[in-house]
Design an enzyme around this catalytic site. Structure first.
Site, PDB file in Angstrom:
ATOM      1  N   GLY A 111       0.804  -1.224   0.000  1.00 35.41           N
ATOM      2  CA  GLY A 111       0.000   0.000   0.000  1.00 35.41           C
ATOM      3  C   GLY A 111       0.834   1.269   0.000  1.00 35.41           C
ATOM      4  O   GLY A 111       2.065   1.215  -0.086  1.00 35.41           O
ATOM      5  N   TYR A 152     -14.841   5.394   7.942  1.00 31.85           N
ATOM      6  CA  TYR A 152     -13.385   5.420   8.133  1.00 31.85           C
ATOM      7  C   TYR A 152     -13.067   5.860   9.568  1.00 31.85           C
ATOM      8  O   TYR A 152     -12.305   5.205  10.280  1.00 31.85           O
ATOM      9  CB  TYR A 152     -12.782   6.399   7.117  1.00 31.85           C
ATOM     10  CG  TYR A 152     -11.281   6.516   7.133  1.00 31.85           C
ATOM     11  CD1 TYR A 152     -10.477   5.456   6.761  1.00 31.85           C
ATOM     12  CD2 TYR A 152     -10.668   7.728   7.471  1.00 31.85           C
ATOM     13  CE1 TYR A 152      -9.089   5.593   6.734  1.00 31.85           C
ATOM     14  CE2 TYR A 152      -9.296   7.867   7.441  1.00 31.85           C
ATOM     15  CZ  TYR A 152      -8.515   6.791   7.078  1.00 31.85           C
ATOM     16  OH  TYR A 152      -7.159   6.928   7.058  1.00 31.85           O
TER      17      TYR A 152
HETATM   18  N1  SER Z   1      -5.319  10.176   3.920  1.00 34.92           N
HETATM   19  C1  SER Z   1      -6.485   9.699   4.611  1.00 34.92           C
HETATM   20  C2  SER Z   1      -7.704   9.835   3.793  1.00 34.92           C
HETATM   21  O1  SER Z   1      -7.847  10.822   3.131  1.00 34.92           O
HETATM   22  C3  SER Z   1      -6.669  10.424   5.910  1.00 34.92           C
HETATM   23  O2  SER Z   1      -6.092   9.712   6.929  1.00 34.92           O
HETATM   24  O3  SER Z   1      -8.535   8.981   3.809  1.00 34.92           O
END
Ligand code: SER
Length: 319
Positions: free
Chosen positions: A11, A143
């Site tokens: 990743g 998230y």
């Molecule tokens: N970079 C991530 C996102 O935009 C934030 O933690 O999902």
């Protein structure tokens, strides 16, 4: 840290973290864990061991931990924020059930665990400016829900079972090596590709939307420094606010213009990403990380921009 497993080694963070850890701890001591469809290639594959390590398959992870006598797991498997909104069930399965698997294995096999959290662990009722280390965490995204749950689970396993869990709340991460995918802060990476290709960049995030950001070398050193930190100095564990800079698309554009004078940007707002960005802090207070384990970033907006453009120019000239 002698024998390390990276779950999610192909990743955005994992690919560079694996190579950095191999350089520091020895190639053969760092196992690149991957899932089917995201196999390691090139240097990542050739420089050390690689194993299929699906976080939703605890037997597979246990097998690797035994085979390589793993003592430290970097759990980098996750869906980023916009993808998690599109696939909330999968985000939970990887982010929470996957972490639960890792913590159970770590408890049994005595491994330390690093799991990233994020600025996404905050929500609209969190103080937006200089967001404190300990504050309201009521995120509105899946998230964020997985990140807050992960922080709580990790602290629980530390306090209840003595598992050495540690974490940072990453801001948007900018890198020229592996592209992110499905994140709200990804615009701050994509803009550089447009700049070096001479394309007009269409920003999905509105002017005036400030978010914390960080260049990848700092993000990698944060993970390693925290895992090497003296545990007696850690008041917090899961998870530390860290940041390197805070900007909006206009500030980033102005900085790129210093190096690419004909760069052009327009706005084409993505309502999903904009709503997510609006629910996140403008800037974090990372003083606890600075005090407890000596966190200090090397790159600011200007030095990061200069380096990103140089690296991407080399990448495109070589093609
Ligand atoms: N970079 C991530 C996102 O935009 C934030 O933690 O999902």
């Amino acid at each position: 840290m002698k024998n390390i497993l990276i779950i999610g080694s192909t990743g955005q963070i994992g690919s560079e973290l694996t190579m950095t850890l191999r350089a520091k701890y020895g190639d053969s001591n760092v196992v690149a864990g991957f899932i089917k469809g995201a196999e390691p290639k090139g240097k990542l594959l050739e420089s050390g061991p690689a194993e299929e390590a699906d976080i939703t398959n605890p037997a597979q992870i246990t097998g690797i931990v035994k085979k390589y006598k793993i003592d430290t797991i970097y759990n980098m498997a996750a869906l980023l924020s916009a993808t998690a909104e599109a696939k909330p069930q999968l985000a939970w399965k990887i982010g929470v059930e996957g972490l639960f698997n890792v913590l159970e294995i770590a408890g049994e096999m005595k491994c330390a665990v690093f799991t990233p959290s994020s600025i996404g662990a905050f929500g609209t009722n969190t103080p937006k400016d200089n967001t404190p280390q300990d504050t309201v965490q009521r995120p509105q995204t899946m998230y964020g829900v997985t990140k807050v749950t992960g922080e709580l689970l990790s602290d629980y396993y530390f306090k209840r079972f003595g598992v050495d869990t540690r974490s940072v709340r990453y801001p948007g991460l900018i890198s020229h090596v592996t592209a992110p995918g499905g994140g709200t802060t990804d615009y701050a990476v994509e803009i550089f590709y447009s700049a070096v290709k001479g394309e007009v960049f269409k920003s999905p995030i509105a002017a005036g939307t400030f978010m914390d950001m960080m260049y990848m070398p700092d993000a990698l050193s944060a993970a390693i420094k925290l895992m090497e930190a003296d545990p007696s100095k850690l008041v917090h564990r899961n998870s530390f606010n860290i940041t390197a800079m805070s900007f909006d698309p206009e500030m980033l554009k102005s900085t790129i213009l210093k190096y690419v004078p004909d760069f052009k940007m327009e706005y084409q707002i993505d309502p999903v990403r904009q709503a997510i960005a609006d629910s996140w802090p403008n800037s974090l207070d990372d003083s606890c990380a600075r005090e407890e384990w000596g966190w200090s970033p090397q790159y600011n907006l200007d030095t990061m921009t200069k380096n990103m453009l140089e690296e991407l120019n080399i990448k495109y000239l070589m093609k």
